[in-house]
Design an enzyme around this catalytic site. Structure first.
Site, PDB file in Angstrom:
ATOM      1  N   GLU A   1       0.897  -1.174   0.000  1.00 49.63           N
ATOM      2  CA  GLU A   1       0.000   0.000   0.000  1.00 49.63           C
ATOM      3  C   GLU A   1       0.920   1.204   0.000  1.00 49.63           C
ATOM      4  OE1 GLU A   1      -3.343   0.069  -0.035  1.00 49.63           O
ATOM      5  OE2 GLU A   1      -3.655  -2.098   0.030  1.00 49.63           O
TER       6      GLU A   1
ATOM      7  N   CYS B   1      -1.979   9.564   2.598  1.00 47.26           N
ATOM      8  CA  CYS B   1      -1.558   8.959   1.325  1.00 47.26           C
ATOM      9  C   CYS B   1      -2.485   9.353   0.178  1.00 47.26           C
ATOM     10  CB  CYS B   1      -1.486   7.451   1.454  1.00 47.26           C
ATOM     11  SG  CYS B   1      -3.055   6.726   1.945  1.00 47.26           S
TER      12      CYS B   1
HETATM   13  P1  NAD Z   1       8.220   4.715   4.987  1.00 48.00           P
HETATM   14  O1  NAD Z   1       8.234   3.909   3.755  1.00 48.00           O
HETATM   15  O2  NAD Z   1       9.376   5.615   5.252  1.00 48.00           O
HETATM   16  O3  NAD Z   1       8.104   3.771   6.286  1.00 48.00           O
HETATM   17  C1  NAD Z   1       7.118   2.761   6.400  1.00 48.00           C
HETATM   18  C2  NAD Z   1       7.642   1.652   7.265  1.00 48.00           C
HETATM   19  O4  NAD Z   1       8.809   1.100   6.676  1.00 48.00           O
HETATM   20  C3  NAD Z   1       8.008   2.088   8.675  1.00 48.00           C
HETATM   21  O5  NAD Z   1       7.559   1.114   9.585  1.00 48.00           O
HETATM   22  C4  NAD Z   1       9.525   2.155   8.647  1.00 48.00           C
HETATM   23  O6  NAD Z   1      10.136   1.845   9.875  1.00 48.00           O
HETATM   24  C5  NAD Z   1       9.907   1.130   7.597  1.00 48.00           C
HETATM   25  N1  NAD Z   1      11.119   1.517   6.865  1.00 48.00           N
HETATM   26  C6  NAD Z   1      11.514   2.780   6.540  1.00 48.00           C
HETATM   27  N2  NAD Z   1      12.671   2.741   5.842  1.00 48.00           N
HETATM   28  C7  NAD Z   1      13.019   1.437   5.713  1.00 48.00           C
HETATM   29  C8  NAD Z   1      14.112   0.755   5.110  1.00 48.00           C
HETATM   30  N3  NAD Z   1      15.079   1.405   4.484  1.00 48.00           N
HETATM   31  N4  NAD Z   1      14.138  -0.601   5.188  1.00 48.00           N
HETATM   32  C9  NAD Z   1      13.160  -1.271   5.818  1.00 48.00           C
HETATM   33  N5  NAD Z   1      12.105  -0.669   6.426  1.00 48.00           N
HETATM   34  C10 NAD Z   1      12.039   0.650   6.382  1.00 48.00           C
HETATM   35  O7  NAD Z   1       6.839   5.520   4.962  1.00 48.00           O
HETATM   36  P2  NAD Z   1       6.330   6.589   5.994  1.00 48.00           P
HETATM   37  O8  NAD Z   1       7.187   7.802   5.903  1.00 48.00           O
HETATM   38  O9  NAD Z   1       6.139   5.959   7.330  1.00 48.00           O
HETATM   39  O10 NAD Z   1       4.878   6.893   5.401  1.00 48.00           O
HETATM   40  C11 NAD Z   1       4.683   7.784   4.368  1.00 48.00           C
HETATM   41  C12 NAD Z   1       4.516   7.070   3.040  1.00 48.00           C
HETATM   42  O11 NAD Z   1       3.556   6.038   3.153  1.00 48.00           O
HETATM   43  C13 NAD Z   1       3.971   8.002   1.966  1.00 48.00           C
HETATM   44  O12 NAD Z   1       4.606   7.712   0.758  1.00 48.00           O
HETATM   45  C14 NAD Z   1       2.502   7.631   1.897  1.00 48.00           C
HETATM   46  O13 NAD Z   1       1.878   7.943   0.682  1.00 48.00           O
HETATM   47  C15 NAD Z   1       2.563   6.173   2.149  1.00 48.00           C
HETATM   48  N6  NAD Z   1       1.286   5.720   2.680  1.00 48.00           N
HETATM   49  C16 NAD Z   1       0.510   4.919   1.911  1.00 48.00           C
HETATM   50  C17 NAD Z   1      -0.729   4.517   2.396  1.00 48.00           C
HETATM   51  C18 NAD Z   1      -1.645   3.638   1.595  1.00 48.00           C
HETATM   52  O14 NAD Z   1      -2.606   3.130   2.177  1.00 48.00           O
HETATM   53  N7  NAD Z   1      -1.418   3.417   0.311  1.00 48.00           N
HETATM   54  C19 NAD Z   1      -1.137   4.923   3.651  1.00 48.00           C
HETATM   55  C20 NAD Z   1      -0.306   5.740   4.388  1.00 48.00           C
HETATM   56  C21 NAD Z   1       0.905   6.126   3.909  1.00 48.00           C
END
Ligand code: NAD
Length: 467
Positions: A208, A242
């Site tokens: 997602e 998002c």
């Molecule tokens: P992110 O991708 O930075 O982090 C998400 C998760 O991944 C966190 O638990 C984090 O600890 C982990 N993570 C981060 N970097 C990582 C790495 N290098 N290796 C492994 N794990 C890692 O996202 P965010 O900043 O928490 O959220 C914002 C993003 O999420 C935006 O792009 C938003 O559009 C998207 N989002 C999508 C939805 C949806 O339903 N489609 C909902 C909410 C947010």
């Protein structure tokens, strides 16, 4: 430790395969009372993490979660039933069924922007499907992460639900283990890392992801309504959604009027001057200094590219504050038009003919959502048929997510797979095909070896047969 946990969760799922539906119902009820009994703590944690106003916390984290839970409770019996499916004429006499079975140990990795809802809502589907679940919440919302850890550990055994807190290194470690499904919500770039990690064990994945969701307002739209709904959706959670309207395309002949309406909405919602807006209790903060700095950089880059600020523009790095901001005359090459904004800044562009917008959208990565404000059926059909996106919402923003009969998910760079309602149950289940041969089985034997010209002509007539 994780190895043992995954093993126990797989065993739990195996034992759940033949659950009576009341057992699953009881699990969902347990989660429901966990949420209803701790609403105050949930709102408090959300405020501590990024000053999320209580109304927004209840509206976007508690309400949709409870709706999802109650929908699953009402449907679980039906979802768990063996489903009879049709049989084609050629297989006449046989019977076919599908059955949803738990996948095993599932990993839910969640983001910080709706830290409770985006963690516990996939958990609803995973529990309904009978899995063992490990949750890795975002380290950027530590109060929510700690709260979920404490509450879930108190109410569920680790073999059913376990929370492991931490940052990217924790996700990396978790992905080394043979989870049966990885459900990731987050950015597109981390989605790639997760999918790569999951591929080692051929774990199924749901991604997602994010991206830039366009919003279109044409000259047939109810402009007052559109301005209210777009301003609300863009500045809700300080734009950290998002499916927030990322940028706006307004038809040129209504641009000036629409901008005035948007400015009025900002004033009505948050205050008439910058100080009032900054101290408004109805406007959340950016999650941390890093993201505030990122948004500041996007604004500076836009200004260096001759963009005009129509409203807002103030940034306070120490207070993680970015004012509700409207930008005009943005060149498509500006950084803000080339990455997900994920903050309260709305770039506005104009169009004369809707085909220009359609081309722009199609030249960019497929978005999670497209919003269209229009009363023209011609324009609705054009956007529906000529663009691709996870969802299309007409004449409203955000609230389509509240319909559990609609799948929620992206396409291409905005995501893979979907959930909500029965789609979530299916995402966290293996749909087993069951085929039971009856009296007609003997006819197929007519085609078994040794082959001869009679069998060949029988086969050719079967191929000609239309049903
Ligand atoms: P992110 O991708 O930075 O982090 C998400 C998760 O991944 C966190 O638990 C984090 O600890 C982990 N993570 C981060 N970097 C990582 C790495 N290098 N290796 C492994 N794990 C890692 O996202 P965010 O900043 O928490 O959220 C914002 C993003 O999420 C935006 O792009 C938003 O559009 C998207 N989002 C999508 C939805 C949806 O339903 N489609 C909902 C909410 C947010």
């Amino acid at each position: 430790m994780i190895e043992q946990l995954v093993l126990h969760q797989k065993n739990f799922a195996t034992r759940s395969r033949n659950d009576h539906y009341q057992i699953r119902l009881a699990h969902l009820e347990k989660l429901e009372s966990l949420v209803t009994d701790h609403q105050t703590e949930i709102c408090k944690a959300l405020y501590e993490d990024f000053k999320k106003p209580e109304v927004e916390a209840l509206m976007s984290e508690v309400l949709p979660l409870l709706k999802e839970l109650r929908f699953a409770k009402a449907k679980i019996r039906k979802w768990m039933k063996l489903k009879r499916v049709k049989t084609p004429t050629m297989l006449m006499g046989s019977k076919s069924f599908t059955r949803l079975e738990p996948l095993g140990a599932c990993l839910i990795i969640s983001p910080w922007n709706y830290p409770i809802y985006l963690t516990l809502s996939p958990l609803v589907s995973a529990l309904a499907a009978g899995n063992g679940v490990t949750i890795k919440p975002s380290e950027y919302a530590p109060h929510c992460s700690r709260l979920m850890h404490g509450l879930l550990a108190k109410h569920f055994k680790a073999e059913q639900v376990a929370v492991i807190e931490g940052g990217p290194e924790t996700t990396t470690e978790l992905l080394k283990h043979p989870f049966d499904h990885v459900f990731f919500t987050g950015s597109t770039s981390v989605g790639r890392i997760v999918m790569r990690g999951a591929s080692e064990h051929l774990s199924r994945v749901t991604l997602e992801l994010g991206g830039k969701s366009p919003t279109i307002v044409d000259n047939s739209a109810n402009l007052h309504e559109a301005a209210k709904k777009i301003a609300w959706a863009k500045f809700f959670n300080a734009g950290q959604t998002c499916v927030a309207p990322d940028y706006l395309f307004v038809q040129a002949d209504v641009h000036d009027h629409f901008v005035r309406l948007l400015k009025t909405e900002i004033e009505n919602s948050f205050g008439k001057n910058p100080e009032a807006v900054k101290s408004s209790a109805s406007f959340a903060r950016i999650i941390n200094r890093k993201h505030t700095g990122r948004l500041k950089g996007l604004l500076e880059n836009a200004l260096a590219n001759d963009t005009t600020i129509l409203a807002g523009g103030e940034v306070d790095l120490d207070q993680h504050y970015v004012a509700p901001t409207l930008l005009d005359k943005i060149p498509p090459t500006a950084e803000i038009m080339n990455q997900e904004i994920f903050g309260p800044i709305l770039p506005i562009m104009t169009f004369k003919d809707l085909s220009e917008v359609v081309s722009y959208i199609n030249d960019n990565p497929k978005p999670l959502m497209i919003y269209l404000y229009s009363n023209s059926n011609f324009n609705l059909h054009m956007v529906m048929k000529e663009t691709s996106s996870g969802s299309l919402s007409v004449n409203d923003s955000l609230i389509s997510l509240m319909n559990p009969h609609l799948p929620f998910g992206g396409v291409g760079p905005s995501g893979l797979g979907s959930y909500h309602g029965e789609f979530g149950m299916e995402t966290f289940s293996h749909k087993k095909a069951i085929f039971k041969q009856g009296w007609a089985g003997r006819f197929m034997k007519l085609l078994y070896p040794p082959y001869d010209s009679g069998k060949l002509s029988l086969l050719k007539s079967l191929i000609r047969f239309k049903l």
